[in-house]
Write a protein that holds these residues in place. Structure first.
Motif, PDB file in Angstrom:
ATOM      1  N   ALA A  48      30.635  26.692  37.151  1.00 41.89           N
ATOM      2  CA  ALA A  48      31.773  26.362  38.009  1.00 41.89           C
ATOM      3  C   ALA A  48      32.231  27.623  38.733  1.00 41.89           C
ATOM      4  O   ALA A  48      31.905  28.736  38.324  1.00 41.89           O
ATOM      5  CB  ALA A  48      32.920  25.783  37.191  1.00 41.89           C
ATOM      6  N   THR A  49      32.972  27.443  39.795  1.00 45.51           N
ATOM      7  CA  THR A  49      33.612  28.577  40.449  1.00 45.51           C
ATOM      8  C   THR A  49      35.036  28.710  39.916  1.00 45.51           C
ATOM      9  O   THR A  49      35.540  27.838  39.214  1.00 45.51           O
ATOM     10  CB  THR A  49      33.653  28.399  41.971  1.00 45.51           C
ATOM     11  OG1 THR A  49      34.604  27.375  42.302  1.00 45.51           O
ATOM     12  CG2 THR A  49      32.284  28.021  42.521  1.00 45.51           C
ATOM     13  N   THR A  50      35.678  29.799  40.233  1.00 51.21           N
ATOM     14  CA  THR A  50      37.080  29.994  39.883  1.00 51.21           C
ATOM     15  C   THR A  50      37.827  30.580  41.066  1.00 51.21           C
ATOM     16  O   THR A  50      37.460  31.666  41.552  1.00 51.21           O
ATOM     17  CB  THR A  50      37.261  30.912  38.652  1.00 51.21           C
ATOM     18  OG1 THR A  50      38.612  31.433  38.625  1.00 51.21           O
ATOM     19  CG2 THR A  50      36.302  32.077  38.652  1.00 51.21           C
ATOM     20  N   SER A  51      38.835  29.900  41.522  1.00 47.51           N
ATOM     21  CA  SER A  51      39.626  30.428  42.632  1.00 47.51           C
ATOM     22  C   SER A  51      40.366  31.693  42.208  1.00 47.51           C
ATOM     23  O   SER A  51      40.514  32.629  42.995  1.00 47.51           O
ATOM     24  CB  SER A  51      40.608  29.376  43.154  1.00 47.51           C
ATOM     25  OG  SER A  51      41.549  29.029  42.156  1.00 47.51           O
ATOM     26  N   ALA A  52      40.823  31.725  40.941  1.00 44.06           N
ATOM     27  CA  ALA A  52      41.533  32.914  40.461  1.00 44.06           C
ATOM     28  C   ALA A  52      40.607  34.122  40.449  1.00 44.06           C
ATOM     29  O   ALA A  52      40.951  35.199  40.941  1.00 44.06           O
ATOM     30  CB  ALA A  52      42.097  32.664  39.067  1.00 44.06           C
ATOM     31  N   GLY A  53      39.409  33.961  39.883  1.00 47.98           N
ATOM     32  CA  GLY A  53      38.477  35.068  39.821  1.00 47.98           C
ATOM     33  C   GLY A  53      38.096  35.574  41.198  1.00 47.98           C
ATOM     34  O   GLY A  53      38.022  36.787  41.436  1.00 47.98           O
ATOM     35  N   TYR A  54      37.870  34.650  42.122  1.00 47.57           N
ATOM     36  CA  TYR A  54      37.558  35.047  43.497  1.00 47.57           C
ATOM     37  C   TYR A  54      38.741  35.792  44.123  1.00 47.57           C
ATOM     38  O   TYR A  54      38.571  36.840  44.756  1.00 47.57           O
ATOM     39  CB  TYR A  54      37.205  33.827  44.342  1.00 47.57           C
ATOM     40  CG  TYR A  54      37.216  34.127  45.820  1.00 47.57           C
ATOM     41  CD1 TYR A  54      36.186  34.860  46.400  1.00 47.57           C
ATOM     42  CD2 TYR A  54      38.288  33.732  46.626  1.00 47.57           C
ATOM     43  CE1 TYR A  54      36.215  35.181  47.750  1.00 47.57           C
ATOM     44  CE2 TYR A  54      38.316  34.053  47.972  1.00 47.57           C
ATOM     45  CZ  TYR A  54      37.278  34.771  48.533  1.00 47.57           C
ATOM     46  OH  TYR A  54      37.312  35.107  49.860  1.00 47.57           O
ATOM     47  N   ALA A  55      39.938  35.255  43.953  1.00 45.39           N
ATOM     48  CA  ALA A  55      41.120  35.888  44.548  1.00 45.39           C
ATOM     49  C   ALA A  55      41.278  37.317  44.057  1.00 45.39           C
ATOM     50  O   ALA A  55      41.520  38.246  44.846  1.00 45.39           O
ATOM     51  CB  ALA A  55      42.366  35.065  44.224  1.00 45.39           C
ATOM     52  N   PHE A  56      41.136  37.524  42.740  1.00 44.93           N
ATOM     53  CA  PHE A  56      41.297  38.872  42.203  1.00 44.93           C
ATOM     54  C   PHE A  56      40.238  39.807  42.781  1.00 44.93           C
ATOM     55  O   PHE A  56      40.512  40.975  43.074  1.00 44.93           O
ATOM     56  CB  PHE A  56      41.181  38.854  40.679  1.00 44.93           C
ATOM     57  CG  PHE A  56      42.166  37.942  39.995  1.00 44.93           C
ATOM     58  CD1 PHE A  56      43.375  37.606  40.586  1.00 44.93           C
ATOM     59  CD2 PHE A  56      41.876  37.410  38.747  1.00 44.93           C
ATOM     60  CE1 PHE A  56      44.286  36.767  39.954  1.00 44.93           C
ATOM     61  CE2 PHE A  56      42.777  36.572  38.106  1.00 44.93           C
ATOM     62  CZ  PHE A  56      43.973  36.251  38.704  1.00 44.93           C
ATOM     63  N   ALA A  57      39.012  39.308  42.947  1.00 45.14           N
ATOM     64  CA  ALA A  57      37.923  40.147  43.427  1.00 45.14           C
ATOM     65  C   ALA A  57      38.135  40.621  44.854  1.00 45.14           C
ATOM     66  O   ALA A  57      37.636  41.687  45.239  1.00 45.14           O
ATOM     67  CB  ALA A  57      36.599  39.396  43.324  1.00 45.14           C
ATOM     68  N   VAL A  58      38.882  39.834  45.635  1.00 45.58           N
ATOM     69  CA  VAL A  58      39.116  40.225  47.032  1.00 45.58           C
ATOM     70  C   VAL A  58      40.540  40.728  47.252  1.00 45.58           C
ATOM     71  O   VAL A  58      40.992  40.864  48.383  1.00 45.58           O
ATOM     72  CB  VAL A  58      38.800  39.060  48.003  1.00 45.58           C
ATOM     73  CG1 VAL A  58      37.327  38.694  47.928  1.00 45.58           C
ATOM     74  CG2 VAL A  58      39.669  37.822  47.731  1.00 45.58           C
ATOM     75  N   GLY A  59      41.234  41.014  46.157  1.00 42.23           N
ATOM     76  CA  GLY A  59      42.549  41.636  46.267  1.00 42.23           C
ATOM     77  C   GLY A  59      43.652  40.691  46.701  1.00 42.23           C
ATOM     78  O   GLY A  59      44.584  41.116  47.399  1.00 42.23           O
ATOM     79  N   LYS A  60      43.568  39.424  46.269  1.00 44.18           N
ATOM     80  CA  LYS A  60      44.603  38.450  46.618  1.00 44.18           C
ATOM     81  C   LYS A  60      45.172  37.806  45.362  1.00 44.18           C
ATOM     82  O   LYS A  60      44.582  37.873  44.287  1.00 44.18           O
ATOM     83  CB  LYS A  60      44.018  37.360  47.527  1.00 44.18           C
ATOM     84  CG  LYS A  60      43.587  37.837  48.895  1.00 44.18           C
ATOM     85  CD  LYS A  60      43.147  36.654  49.767  1.00 44.18           C
ATOM     86  CE  LYS A  60      42.771  37.087  51.171  1.00 44.18           C
ATOM     87  NZ  LYS A  60      42.438  35.934  52.040  1.00 44.18           N
ATOM     88  N   ARG A  61      46.318  37.163  45.525  1.00 46.76           N
ATOM     89  CA  ARG A  61      46.880  36.349  44.464  1.00 46.76           C
ATOM     90  C   ARG A  61      46.171  34.994  44.463  1.00 46.76           C
ATOM     91  O   ARG A  61      45.687  34.538  45.496  1.00 46.76           O
ATOM     92  CB  ARG A  61      48.379  36.145  44.660  1.00 46.76           C
ATOM     93  CG  ARG A  61      49.182  37.421  44.563  1.00 46.76           C
ATOM     94  CD  ARG A  61      50.660  37.170  44.832  1.00 46.76           C
ATOM     95  NE  ARG A  61      51.237  36.263  43.844  1.00 46.76           N
ATOM     96  CZ  ARG A  61      51.687  35.036  44.129  1.00 46.76           C
ATOM     97  NH1 ARG A  61      51.611  34.570  45.373  1.00 46.76           N
ATOM     98  NH2 ARG A  61      52.221  34.284  43.195  1.00 46.76           N
ATOM     99  N   ASP A  62      46.127  34.370  43.298  1.00 47.35           N
ATOM    100  CA  ASP A  62      45.542  33.032  43.191  1.00 47.35           C
ATOM    101  C   ASP A  62      46.597  32.017  43.603  1.00 47.35           C
ATOM    102  O   ASP A  62      47.344  31.504  42.781  1.00 47.35           O
ATOM    103  CB  ASP A  62      45.074  32.773  41.760  1.00 47.35           C
ATOM    104  CG  ASP A  62      44.481  31.379  41.588  1.00 47.35           C
ATOM    105  OD1 ASP A  62      43.970  30.825  42.582  1.00 47.35           O
ATOM    106  OD2 ASP A  62      44.531  30.850  40.462  1.00 47.35           O
ATOM    107  N   SER A  63      46.669  31.750  44.883  1.00 50.26           N
ATOM    108  CA  SER A  63      47.655  30.800  45.377  1.00 50.26           C
ATOM    109  C   SER A  63      47.077  30.034  46.552  1.00 50.26           C
ATOM    110  O   SER A  63      46.205  30.529  47.267  1.00 50.26           O
ATOM    111  CB  SER A  63      48.944  31.506  45.813  1.00 50.26           C
ATOM    112  OG  SER A  63      48.740  32.219  47.006  1.00 50.26           O
ATOM    113  N   MET A  64      47.567  28.821  46.747  1.00 49.22           N
ATOM    114  CA  MET A  64      47.085  28.006  47.852  1.00 49.22           C
ATOM    115  C   MET A  64      47.409  28.644  49.199  1.00 49.22           C
ATOM    116  O   MET A  64      46.672  28.474  50.166  1.00 49.22           O
ATOM    117  CB  MET A  64      47.686  26.604  47.763  1.00 49.22           C
ATOM    118  CG  MET A  64      47.232  25.820  46.547  1.00 49.22           C
ATOM    119  SD  MET A  64      47.929  24.159  46.527  1.00 49.22           S
ATOM    120  CE  MET A  64      47.464  23.632  44.873  1.00 49.22           C
ATOM    121  N   ALA A  65      48.507  29.375  49.245  1.00 48.11           N
ATOM    122  CA  ALA A  65      48.881  30.019  50.507  1.00 48.11           C
ATOM    123  C   ALA A  65      47.948  31.167  50.851  1.00 48.11           C
ATOM    124  O   ALA A  65      47.731  31.480  52.018  1.00 48.11           O
ATOM    125  CB  ALA A  65      50.323  30.523  50.423  1.00 48.11           C
ATOM    126  N   ALA A  66      47.370  31.809  49.822  1.00 51.39           N
ATOM    127  CA  ALA A  66      46.562  33.003  50.056  1.00 51.39           C
ATOM    128  C   ALA A  66      45.096  32.693  50.300  1.00 51.39           C
ATOM    129  O   ALA A  66      44.374  33.506  50.884  1.00 51.39           O
ATOM    130  CB  ALA A  66      46.689  33.947  48.861  1.00 51.39           C
TER     131      ALA A  66
END
Length: 283
Positions: A48-66
């Motif tokens: 599976a993918t993870t939006s949180a893991g991806y967000a952290f890797a690109v320097g973002k918060r795990d949020s729908m807005a980001a």
């Protein structure tokens, strides 16, 4: 050699067949192509993918807005290309409030080679975090209709335990409605205990995904299988474990003046082999 469409159908059918009540197959969450290749080498049957893991890797918060649909799907496409395993994506809230937004997200997800994905009922609005019941069901129904002819395993997520004081009974009511609307797999992250997990699995007629790796109670694979789980995922917790290891290493050098972290590091030659051959095995 089979054509890409035939290969995708085979992966989709294999992924669907994994979902058996009480089987509790493990589906780890990758956050980029490299982590997907590592996980694929360890004999997991799907990723599976993870939006949180991806967000952290690109320097973002795990949020729908980001996080936009385009960047989430671009990252998922890279993960699909990195492994021969079936890949299911964290598709957040479908990237829009309307049912047609969810349907379009499913169509685009299937178009990049994903064989599954989840749509959640969280709004992204901290003041009103969960879609009302009827709206949530309509969104799942639209996603299910889009998925029906795409060989796409749709997971419907009830997020109330992460954001509200919802009862287990209310979660079950919502999950049952999602199942009736056409969801293939049901998922309620943050269930409070093993009894709640057992109750959810008993009261719905579709396979249930259970999330482990959050704070709070942690149960064994065997216990979750006995409770009725069909699938176990880890969300962003593998990514957070990697961040924890990085922080420990980074603090050891200035604080202790040592480099002992290197003893636990994966050898560069093994990583190079994985990047060259996604089918390579490390154990």
């Amino acid at each position: 050699m089979p054509d890409p469409a035939t290969l995708k159908r085979a992966k989709a059918d294999a992924f669907r067949a994994l979902h058996v009540r009480g089987a509790a197959f493990l589906m780890p969450n990758a956050w980029d192509a490299g982590s997907a290749r590592l996980l694929a080498s360890l004999d997991f049957p799907a990723i599976a993918t993870t939006s949180a893991g991806y967000a952290f890797a690109v320097g973002k918060r795990d949020s729908m807005a980001a996080l936009s649909r385009a960047e989430i799907l671009d990252n998922a496409a890279a993960i699909v290309a990195a492994t021969d395993l079936p890949v299911s994506a964290d598709l957040e809230g479908g990237f829009g409030p309307a049912p047609q937004d969810c349907a379009e997200t499913i169509r685009q997800a299937a178009g990049i080679g994903l064989v599954g994905g989840s749509i959640e009922d969280a709004t992204g609005d901290p003041d009103d975090p969960i879609y009302p019941f009827e709206e949530a069901v309509a969104r799942v129904a639209a996603a299910a209709e889009a998925a029906r002819d795409l060989r796409f395993v749709l997971t419907a997520r009830a997020e109330g335990h992460l954001y509200t004081d919802v009862t287990v009974a209310e979660t079950i009511r919502r999950l049952q409605a999602f199942a009736d609307a056409g969801a293939d797999v049901l998922y309620a992250p943050g269930l409070p205990d093993l009894d709640a997990i057992r109750m959810v699995c008993a009261e719905v007629d579709k396979p249930v995904n259970i999330l482990m790796g959050l704070t709070g109670p942690r149960y064994s694979v065997a216990a979750l299988a006995e409770a009725g789980a069909a699938r176990i995922s880890v969300g962003g917790s593998f990514a957070r474990a990697a961040w924890g290891a990085l922080r420990r290493a980074a603090l050891e050098v200035p604080d202790a003046g040592t480099f002992d972290y290197a003893a636990d590091a994966m050898p560069g030659a093994e990583i190079e082999a994985l990047m060259a051959d996604p089918a390579g095995h490390t154990r």
